[in-house]
Write a protein that holds these residues in place. Structure first.
Motif, PDB file in Angstrom:
ATOM      1  N   VAL A 217     -17.131  -7.811  11.684  1.00 14.25           N
ATOM      2  CA  VAL A 217     -16.014  -7.398  10.836  1.00 14.25           C
ATOM      3  C   VAL A 217     -15.031  -8.559  10.841  1.00 14.25           C
ATOM      4  CG1 VAL A 217     -14.132  -5.758  10.524  1.00 14.25           C
ATOM      5  CG2 VAL A 217     -16.337  -4.974  11.411  1.00 14.25           C
ATOM      6  N   GLN A 218     -14.780  -9.120   9.676  1.00 12.22           N
ATOM      7  CA  GLN A 218     -13.888 -10.267   9.575  1.00 12.22           C
ATOM      8  C   GLN A 218     -12.571  -9.879   8.930  1.00 12.22           C
ATOM      9  OE1 GLN A 218     -16.174 -13.280   7.507  1.00 12.22           O
ATOM     10  NE2 GLN A 218     -16.752 -14.185   9.464  1.00 12.22           N
ATOM     11  N   VAL A 219     -11.518 -10.496   9.425  1.00 10.68           N
ATOM     12  CA  VAL A 219     -10.169 -10.290   8.886  1.00 10.68           C
ATOM     13  C   VAL A 219      -9.646 -11.647   8.443  1.00 10.68           C
ATOM     14  CG1 VAL A 219      -7.801  -9.631   9.458  1.00 10.68           C
ATOM     15  CG2 VAL A 219      -9.720  -8.305  10.372  1.00 10.68           C
TER      16      VAL A 219
ATOM     17  N   VAL B 162      -1.307 -13.408  16.986  1.00 13.10           N
ATOM     18  CA  VAL B 162      -2.088 -12.477  16.175  1.00 13.10           C
ATOM     19  C   VAL B 162      -2.830 -11.509  17.091  1.00 13.10           C
ATOM     20  CG1 VAL B 162      -3.948 -12.271  14.487  1.00 13.10           C
ATOM     21  CG2 VAL B 162      -2.381 -14.226  14.386  1.00 13.10           C
ATOM     22  N   TYR B 163      -2.753 -10.217  16.746  1.00 13.39           N
ATOM     23  CA  TYR B 163      -3.440  -9.154  17.483  1.00 13.39           C
ATOM     24  C   TYR B 163      -4.202  -8.288  16.496  1.00 13.39           C
ATOM     25  CZ  TYR B 163       0.060 -10.278  21.041  1.00 13.39           C
ATOM     26  OH  TYR B 163       0.861 -10.936  21.954  1.00 13.39           O
TER      27      TYR B 163
ATOM     28  N   VAL C 125      -3.612  -5.176  11.787  1.00 13.67           N
ATOM     29  CA  VAL C 125      -3.314  -6.525  12.253  1.00 13.67           C
ATOM     30  C   VAL C 125      -1.833  -6.543  12.595  1.00 13.67           C
ATOM     31  CG1 VAL C 125      -3.167  -8.959  11.626  1.00 13.67           C
ATOM     32  CG2 VAL C 125      -5.102  -7.574  10.845  1.00 13.67           C
ATOM     33  N   LYS C 126      -1.544  -6.982  13.814  1.00 16.66           N
ATOM     34  CA  LYS C 126      -0.145  -7.110  14.246  1.00 16.66           C
ATOM     35  C   LYS C 126       0.114  -8.578  14.521  1.00 16.66           C
ATOM     36  CE  LYS C 126       1.524  -6.136  18.509  1.00 16.66           C
ATOM     37  NZ  LYS C 126       1.979  -5.341  19.669  1.00 16.66           N
TER      38      LYS C 126
ATOM     39  N   GLN D  99       0.046  -4.631   9.391  1.00 17.71           N
ATOM     40  CA  GLN D  99      -0.563  -4.011   8.212  1.00 17.71           C
ATOM     41  C   GLN D  99      -1.879  -3.400   8.633  1.00 17.71           C
ATOM     42  OE1 GLN D  99      -0.779  -6.453   4.733  1.00 17.71           O
ATOM     43  NE2 GLN D  99      -1.918  -4.944   3.580  1.00 17.71           N
ATOM     44  N   CYS D 100      -2.104  -2.165   8.170  1.00  8.63           N
ATOM     45  CA  CYS D 100      -3.327  -1.430   8.514  1.00  8.63           C
ATOM     46  C   CYS D 100      -4.163  -1.215   7.262  1.00  8.63           C
ATOM     47  CB  CYS D 100      -2.979  -0.074   9.129  1.00  8.63           C
ATOM     48  SG  CYS D 100      -1.969  -0.205  10.608  1.00  8.63           S
TER      49      CYS D 100
END
Length: 79
Positions: free
Chosen positions: A11-13, A26-27, A63-64, A75-76
């Motif tokens: 799973v890539q962000v 980044v978390y 992502v925090k 943002q979720c």
């Protein structure tokens, strides 16, 4: 003998842009931001990363990002 093979797609962000002051921590988190995993400290976007286990099996994810002033951007979304 039977074997089970599990193939998990990564799973890539991608973070395309950020506001605030760099550097950014980044978390990746669960949908209520209670279980977060540190990913990296970045200065520039775009930035792409693979979601680590066990969060890669959850949806939605958040992502925090914490900027150098301590401001939190999150943002979720569904994966």
């Amino acid at each position: 003998m039977s074997q089970l093979i599990f193939i998990t797609m990564a799973v890539q962000v991608t973070i395309n842009s950020l506001t605030g002051t760099s550097p950014y921590n980044v978390y990746i988190c669960d949908n209520v931001l209670s279980n977060c995993v540190y990913i990296a400290t970045i200065n520039l976007t775009p930035y792409e990363f693979d979601v680590p286990a066990p969060l890669n099996a959850q949806s939605p994810l958040c992502v925090k990002v914490v900027d150098s002033n301590g401001c939190i951007i999150s943002q979720c979304g569904a994966v």
